[in-house]
Design a protein around this motif. Structure first.
Motif, PDB file in Angstrom:
ATOM      1  N   ARG A  42       0.938  -1.183   0.146  1.00 48.86           N
ATOM      2  CA  ARG A  42      -0.257   0.090  -0.320  1.00 48.86           C
ATOM      3  C   ARG A  42       0.725   1.148  -0.150  1.00 48.86           C
ATOM      4  O   ARG A  42       1.867   1.257   0.371  1.00 48.86           O
ATOM      5  N   GLY A  43       0.490   2.092  -0.113  1.00 53.46           N
ATOM      6  CA  GLY A  43       1.089   3.726  -0.599  1.00 53.46           C
ATOM      7  C   GLY A  43       0.873   4.346   0.664  1.00 53.46           C
ATOM      8  O   GLY A  43       0.140   3.389   2.162  1.00 53.46           O
ATOM      9  N   HIS A  44       2.158   4.566   1.201  1.00 53.20           N
ATOM     10  CA  HIS A  44       2.544   5.772   2.724  1.00 53.20           C
ATOM     11  C   HIS A  44       2.553   6.784   2.715  1.00 53.20           C
ATOM     12  O   HIS A  44       3.378   7.357   1.712  1.00 53.20           O
ATOM     13  N   LEU A  45       2.085   7.210   3.487  1.00 58.81           N
ATOM     14  CA  LEU A  45       2.451   9.372   3.991  1.00 58.81           C
ATOM     15  C   LEU A  45       3.617   9.160   4.570  1.00 58.81           C
ATOM     16  O   LEU A  45       3.881   8.230   5.825  1.00 58.81           O
ATOM     17  N   VAL A  46       4.586   9.818   4.251  1.00 53.02           N
ATOM     18  CA  VAL A  46       5.615   9.761   6.078  1.00 53.02           C
ATOM     19  C   VAL A  46       5.629  11.693   6.701  1.00 53.02           C
ATOM     20  O   VAL A  46       6.094  12.940   5.589  1.00 53.02           O
ATOM     21  N   HIS A  47       5.978  10.803   7.645  1.00 53.70           N
ATOM     22  CA  HIS A  47       5.606  13.127   8.414  1.00 53.70           C
ATOM     23  C   HIS A  47       6.830  12.811  10.243  1.00 53.70           C
ATOM     24  O   HIS A  47       7.219  11.856  10.475  1.00 53.70           O
ATOM     25  N   ALA A  48       7.218  13.792   9.531  1.00 54.72           N
ATOM     26  CA  ALA A  48       8.544  14.143  10.833  1.00 54.72           C
ATOM     27  C   ALA A  48       7.968  15.653  11.482  1.00 54.72           C
ATOM     28  O   ALA A  48       8.166  15.882  11.541  1.00 54.72           O
ATOM     29  N   ALA A  49       7.420  14.437  12.413  1.00 51.13           N
ATOM     30  CA  ALA A  49       6.485  15.459  13.581  1.00 51.13           C
ATOM     31  C   ALA A  49       7.932  15.847  14.599  1.00 51.13           C
ATOM     32  O   ALA A  49       7.819  17.210  14.737  1.00 51.13           O
ATOM     33  N   ARG A  50       8.838  15.261  14.296  1.00 56.66           N
ATOM     34  CA  ARG A  50      10.332  16.331  14.738  1.00 56.66           C
ATOM     35  C   ARG A  50      11.333  15.394  13.857  1.00 56.66           C
ATOM     36  O   ARG A  50      11.762  14.532  13.297  1.00 56.66           O
ATOM     37  N   GLY A  51      12.441  17.418  14.242  1.00 59.08           N
ATOM     38  CA  GLY A  51      13.743  16.397  13.099  1.00 59.08           C
ATOM     39  C   GLY A  51      13.417  16.322  12.027  1.00 59.08           C
ATOM     40  O   GLY A  51      12.152  16.836  11.035  1.00 59.08           O
ATOM     41  N   VAL A  52      14.402  15.849  10.539  1.00 59.60           N
ATOM     42  CA  VAL A  52      14.550  15.932   8.972  1.00 59.60           C
ATOM     43  C   VAL A  52      14.333  14.188   8.738  1.00 59.60           C
ATOM     44  O   VAL A  52      15.146  14.100   9.518  1.00 59.60           O
ATOM     45  N   LEU A  53      13.546  13.761   8.291  1.00 63.98           N
ATOM     46  CA  LEU A  53      13.958  12.946   6.944  1.00 63.98           C
ATOM     47  C   LEU A  53      14.417  13.131   5.840  1.00 63.98           C
ATOM     48  O   LEU A  53      14.102  13.816   4.809  1.00 63.98           O
ATOM     49  N   SER A  54      15.224  11.710   5.631  1.00 65.80           N
ATOM     50  CA  SER A  54      15.416  11.786   4.101  1.00 65.80           C
ATOM     51  C   SER A  54      14.635  10.438   3.465  1.00 65.80           C
ATOM     52  O   SER A  54      14.723   9.432   4.074  1.00 65.80           O
ATOM     53  N   LEU A  55      14.620  10.122   2.274  1.00 64.50           N
ATOM     54  CA  LEU A  55      13.253   9.420   1.315  1.00 64.50           C
ATOM     55  C   LEU A  55      13.727   9.279   0.458  1.00 64.50           C
ATOM     56  O   LEU A  55      13.489   9.558  -1.132  1.00 64.50           O
ATOM     57  N   GLN A  56      14.305   7.290  -0.007  1.00 66.07           N
ATOM     58  CA  GLN A  56      14.807   7.562  -1.455  1.00 66.07           C
ATOM     59  C   GLN A  56      14.721   6.529  -1.795  1.00 66.07           C
ATOM     60  O   GLN A  56      14.082   4.952  -1.265  1.00 66.07           O
ATOM     61  N   THR A  57      14.337   6.648  -3.450  1.00 65.15           N
ATOM     62  CA  THR A  57      13.795   5.886  -3.660  1.00 65.15           C
ATOM     63  C   THR A  57      14.434   5.569  -4.931  1.00 65.15           C
ATOM     64  O   THR A  57      14.879   6.395  -5.573  1.00 65.15           O
ATOM     65  N   GLU A  58      13.884   4.754  -6.315  1.00 65.00           N
ATOM     66  CA  GLU A  58      14.797   4.357  -7.179  1.00 65.00           C
ATOM     67  C   GLU A  58      14.362   6.043  -8.002  1.00 65.00           C
ATOM     68  O   GLU A  58      15.500   5.664  -9.098  1.00 65.00           O
ATOM     69  N   ARG A  59      13.333   6.552  -7.986  1.00 66.41           N
ATOM     70  CA  ARG A  59      13.574   8.028  -8.426  1.00 66.41           C
ATOM     71  C   ARG A  59      13.821   8.983  -8.114  1.00 66.41           C
ATOM     72  O   ARG A  59      14.049   9.748  -8.873  1.00 66.41           O
ATOM     73  N   GLY A  60      14.878   8.617  -6.857  1.00 72.82           N
ATOM     74  CA  GLY A  60      15.041  10.180  -5.778  1.00 72.82           C
ATOM     75  C   GLY A  60      15.218   9.739  -4.783  1.00 72.82           C
ATOM     76  O   GLY A  60      14.539   9.080  -4.369  1.00 72.82           O
ATOM     77  N   THR A  61      15.451  11.383  -4.363  1.00 65.95           N
ATOM     78  CA  THR A  61      15.685  11.542  -3.021  1.00 65.95           C
ATOM     79  C   THR A  61      14.293  12.443  -2.619  1.00 65.95           C
ATOM     80  O   THR A  61      14.355  13.840  -3.381  1.00 65.95           O
ATOM     81  N   SER A  62      14.223  12.459  -1.361  1.00 59.54           N
ATOM     82  CA  SER A  62      12.641  13.660  -1.126  1.00 59.54           C
ATOM     83  C   SER A  62      13.389  13.690   0.062  1.00 59.54           C
ATOM     84  O   SER A  62      14.042  12.949   0.950  1.00 59.54           O
ATOM     85  N   ILE A  63      13.152  15.351   0.661  1.00 57.60           N
ATOM     86  CA  ILE A  63      13.873  15.857   2.207  1.00 57.60           C
ATOM     87  C   ILE A  63      12.158  15.878   2.848  1.00 57.60           C
ATOM     88  O   ILE A  63      11.682  16.507   1.897  1.00 57.60           O
TER      89      ILE A  63
END
Length: 274
Positions: A42-63
């Motif tokens: 299933r598709g999912h949403l990711v949120h940083a309630a504090r801090g910073v996340l990087s999310l890497q897929t084959e399409r690129g990187t999201s900050i």
């Protein structure tokens, strides 16, 4: 010189403190923590309630700073990394709602309402780590969340992964040293391509100019450095800006707030929660 961003080995290898349910979950990561490579049905949403996340897929990187939410569709291989002590929230969407958002990784601004819904969907009940909302109430909140995202403008915080070998070589150089102020022609001589060829490839493959791409890359690095406690002045120079005012303008344009305000708004005391 770039600021070193290497986390201690113990922090990089430490797993999160997690509460996970079929509908989503919460992971409390120490700075430098990384997830295994994974994918979900299933598709999912990711949120940083504090801090910073990087999310890497084959399409690129999201900050994903604390005023953004990232969307990863079903079936995309990905991994997460925490920059600064990070409270990561995950919400899975049913297929009926996933069809309403993009079929590719994307980043959206988090409105006040969207943030409160994300926290409510992943926050604990009194005396119970499970989320407070279930059944019809949860379904209604999910629909509100998706409606908020659909009403928002997609944000330029997903840095696409180049496919051409010459672009990939250039991207590696600047990722390793974002303060490098070489021109496109100078970088092209190192990567084995002319400035004209690289400029065409940036537009064709990544949908942006080289200078737009480099600014976005630098802001990605800046978010990480600010999350790790560096001040605005040092972050500006480490990411390639000749003066803080240029950095503040570029950061504010992409993130919607100044670096100083963003850093001040990061909650403290996370390690006690872990």
């Amino acid at each position: 010189m770039p600021v070193r961003r290497q986390a201690p080995r113990a922090a990089r290898n430490a797993g999160p403190t997690s509460h996970v349910w079929p509908s989503g979950g919460r992971h409390l990561w120490l700075s430098g923590g990384t997830s295994d490579v994974q994918e979900h049905a299933r598709g999912h949403l990711v949120h940083a309630a504090r801090g910073v996340l990087s999310l890497q897929t084959e399409r690129g990187t999201s900050i994903v700073p604390s005023n953004r939410v990232a969307w990863t569709p079903a079936g995309f291989t990905h991994r997460h990394r925490a920059h600064g002590d990070t409270d990561m929230r995950i919400v899975f969407l049913p297929p009926s709602l996933a069809r309403l958002v993009p079929d590719r990784p994307a980043v959206f601004p988090t409105s006040g309402l969207a943030r409160e819904v994300l926290l409510a969907l992943t926050g604990p009940r009194d005396g119970d780590p499970a989320p407070a909302y279930r059944g019809p109430a949860r379904a209604r909140l999910l629909r509100v969340l998706v409606d908020e995202l659909r009403a928002a403008d997609e944000q330029p915080l997903h840095l696409p992964e180049p496919r051409d070998d010459r672009l990939r070589a250039l991207a590696r150089m600047l990722d390793e040293n974002p303060a490098d102020n070489a021109t496109l022609a100078e970088l092209g001589s190192r990567a084995g391509a002319s400035a004209r060829t690289l400029s065409r490839l940036f537009r064709a493959e990544l949908g942006m100019t080289f200078y737009e791409w480099r600014t976005q890359l630098r802001v990605h690095h800046a978010l990480v450095l600010l999350a790790e406690g560096h001040d605005t002045l040092r972050t500006a120079y480490a990411c390639g800006w000749a003066n803080p005012s240029g950095f503040i303008a570029a950061f504010t344009h992409l993130i919607g707030t100044t670096p100083g305000r963003y850093r001040a708004e990061q909650p403290k005391g996370f390690r006690q929660m872990c």
